[in-house]
Scaffold this active site. Structure first.
Site, short mmCIF file in Angstrom:
data_model
loop_
_atom_site.label_atom_id
_atom_site.label_comp_id
_atom_site.label_asym_id
_atom_site.label_seq_id
_atom_site.Cartn_x
_atom_site.Cartn_y
_atom_site.Cartn_z
N ARG A 102 -12.06 17.15 60.53
CA ARG A 102 -11.77 15.77 60.10
C ARG A 102 -11.85 15.67 58.58
NH1 ARG A 102 -15.30 11.77 59.99
NH2 ARG A 102 -16.58 12.60 61.68
N TYR B 106 8.66 -1.13 56.55
CA TYR B 106 8.51 -0.52 57.87
C TYR B 106 7.58 -1.42 58.69
CZ TYR B 106 7.23 2.76 61.49
OH TYR B 106 7.01 3.35 62.71
N ASP C 145 6.18 4.14 49.31
CA ASP C 145 6.53 4.85 50.54
C ASP C 145 7.88 5.52 50.29
OD1 ASP C 145 7.52 5.57 53.06
OD2 ASP C 145 6.43 3.96 54.08
N LYS D 255 9.24 12.23 59.66
CA LYS D 255 10.67 12.10 59.38
C LYS D 255 11.18 13.37 58.67
CE LYS D 255 9.57 8.13 61.12
NZ LYS D 255 9.24 6.95 60.34
C1 LIG Z 1 8.17 6.04 60.31
C2 LIG Z 1 7.77 5.37 59.06
C3 LIG Z 1 6.44 5.05 58.80
C4 LIG Z 1 5.33 5.29 59.79
O1 LIG Z 1 5.15 6.64 60.02
P1 LIG Z 1 4.51 7.24 61.38
O2 LIG Z 1 4.51 8.68 61.12
O3 LIG Z 1 5.38 6.79 62.50
O4 LIG Z 1 3.14 6.62 61.47
C5 LIG Z 1 6.14 4.49 57.57
N1 LIG Z 1 7.09 4.22 56.67
C6 LIG Z 1 8.38 4.49 56.89
C7 LIG Z 1 9.39 4.18 55.85
C8 LIG Z 1 8.77 5.08 58.10
O5 LIG Z 1 10.06 5.33 58.33
#
Ligand SMILES: *Cc1c(COP(=O)(O)O)cnc(C)c1O
Length: 396
Positions: A58, A111, A185, A210
């Site tokens: 962790r 998101y 992000d 992603k």
């Molecule tokens: C998918 C996504 C998230 C969240 O990510 P997870 O891995 O599903 O928790 C955050 N920001 C954006 C822009 C995303 O496409």
């Protein structure tokens, strides 16, 4: 003579060379929850050392260290942290920076999970949040107050691939409130197409689920910042507990090895598909930052080096016709998520139907005829042919 920083194609393969501890070319999956210490002194030192990769998983794992190193180098960051999901990374970044009485500036579109964190969870903790139109830099800056702790950006963003001007917002926000922190992000762009730290941001976040992972097979998050800021965030992250599993860290590291070549091909495929769609009579509007018709194409060219694989399309059709179009697609899989090797399509209004009511959808600018495409690595002419047959079917 110091070597030039390597090209991203080289970084994805060699940024973690110094963390290679045996002769295996592919790293071993360190499936250990805990690690042995030689004596009490080493034990005490390990527990207090941020992101120590050999104390308790962790707190850190050898594979977290390698993943974080690769993405940190790509983003031009001093340090990085791994999480069990993108939301794990975003939650840790936000929660480690705010306390009751603080103020956060966020975008009116984010998101979905981020929106919930910022507009539902933070107010419960006594943190005020202002939501502003990200395309209006003056409005974003006007929202920054003396108690603003964090400005959270996401660019490009759903549902119409709108952008914000990262450099202008970072400079302007810091001029108004010198202690403000800007987080970005960068999931939709990937570090191959956009590097927010070089534009003045303090923290970069990714849903590694992603592009970074890139194969639709893992859930992970990565955060990049200065070593000092990572140490502070890590201090709260080990309490929040979104620990990336060693197996997913291994898959993520393997995915990262091909990130640059995947993203370049996806950029090219998406540009070809967006251009095809724009010229099709069955299409009302295409939103893709790489198209000159995108309202912020000039800004895209200024802060991005490629435009990614996400395209938003409005069909000349209604809800039922749009649902039928998506159902006729053969190469595109109807699935949420983005950034992987397979092309995906979602009927936006159907995707949100379970979570947003009609009024919320109008507010979120989700049209009944909107489709979001995530372009993958199939040949672009095959993707265009699939879209053509699905669009032509809609005439019937
Ligand atoms: C998918 C996504 C998230 C969240 O990510 P997870 O891995 O599903 O928790 C955050 N920001 C954006 C822009 C995303 O496409």
């Amino acid at each position: 003579m110091p070597l030039k920083p390597p090209h991203c194609d080289t970084q994805v393969l060699h940024a973690d060379d110094a963390l290679r501890h045996d002769s295996a070319l592919s790293p071993p999956i360190t499936y250990a929850a805990t690690f042995a210490a030689a004596d009490a002194a080493e034990f005490a030192a390990m527990a207090g050392q941020p992101q120590h990769a050999r104390y308790y998983t962790r707190y850190g794992n050898p594979l977290h260290e390698r993943v974080a190193r690769v993405v940190a180098d790509l983003e031009g960051a001093e340090s990085g942290l791994c999480f069990a999901s993108g939301m794990g990374a975003i939650s840790a970044a936000v929660l480690s920076h705010v306390r009751a009485g603080d103020h956060v500036v966020a975008q009116s579109s984010h998101y979905m999970g981020t929106s919930k964190l910022l507009t539902e969870l933070l107010p419960r903790l006594g943190v005020q949040v202002s939501q502003v139109d990200l395309t209006d830099t003056a409005a974003v800056l006007a929202a920054v107050r003396s108690n603003t702790r964090l400005v959270h950006l996401e660019t490009p963003v759903n549902p119409t691939l709108a952008l914000c001007d990262i450099a202008a917002i970072c400079a302007g926000a810091k001029a108004r409130a010198p202690s403000v922190v800007v987080s970005v992000d960068n999931t939709f762009a990937s570090p191959i197409n956009q590097r927010p730290l070089s534009l003045g941001a303090d923290i970069v976040l990714h849903s590694a689920t992603k592009y970074l992972g890139g194969h639709h097979d893992l859930t992970a998050g990565v955060l990049l910042s200065s070593a000092e800021r990572c140490r502070v965030i890590w201090g709260d992250a080990i309490t929040l507990g979104a620990t990336l599993s060693p197996m997913d860290a291994w898959l993520l590291l393997r995915g990262l090895r091909t990130l640059a070549v995947r993203v370049r091909q996806i950029n090219a495929n998406a540009m070809a598909v967006a251009t095809f769609l724009q010229d099709h009579p069955g299409v009302e509007r295409v939103f893709y930052p790489g198209l000159p018709s995108h309202p912020q194409h000039a800004l895209a060219c200024q802060q991005m080096t490629g435009f990614g694989g996400v395209i938003a399309v409005w069909l000349r059709s209604d809800y039922a016709g749009t649902a039928a179009f998506v159902a006729r697609l053969k190469l595109f899989t109807q699935a949420v998520s983005l950034g992987g090797v397979d092309s995906l399509a979602v009927h936006a209004a159907a995707m949100w139907a379970g979570t947003l009511n009609d009024e919320q959808m109008r507010q979120a600018n989700v049209q009944p005829n909107a489709v979001r495409l995530s372009i993958g690595l199939e040949a672009a002419p095959d993707l265009c042919a699939d879209l053509a047959q699905a669009l032509d079917g809609s005439a019937n």
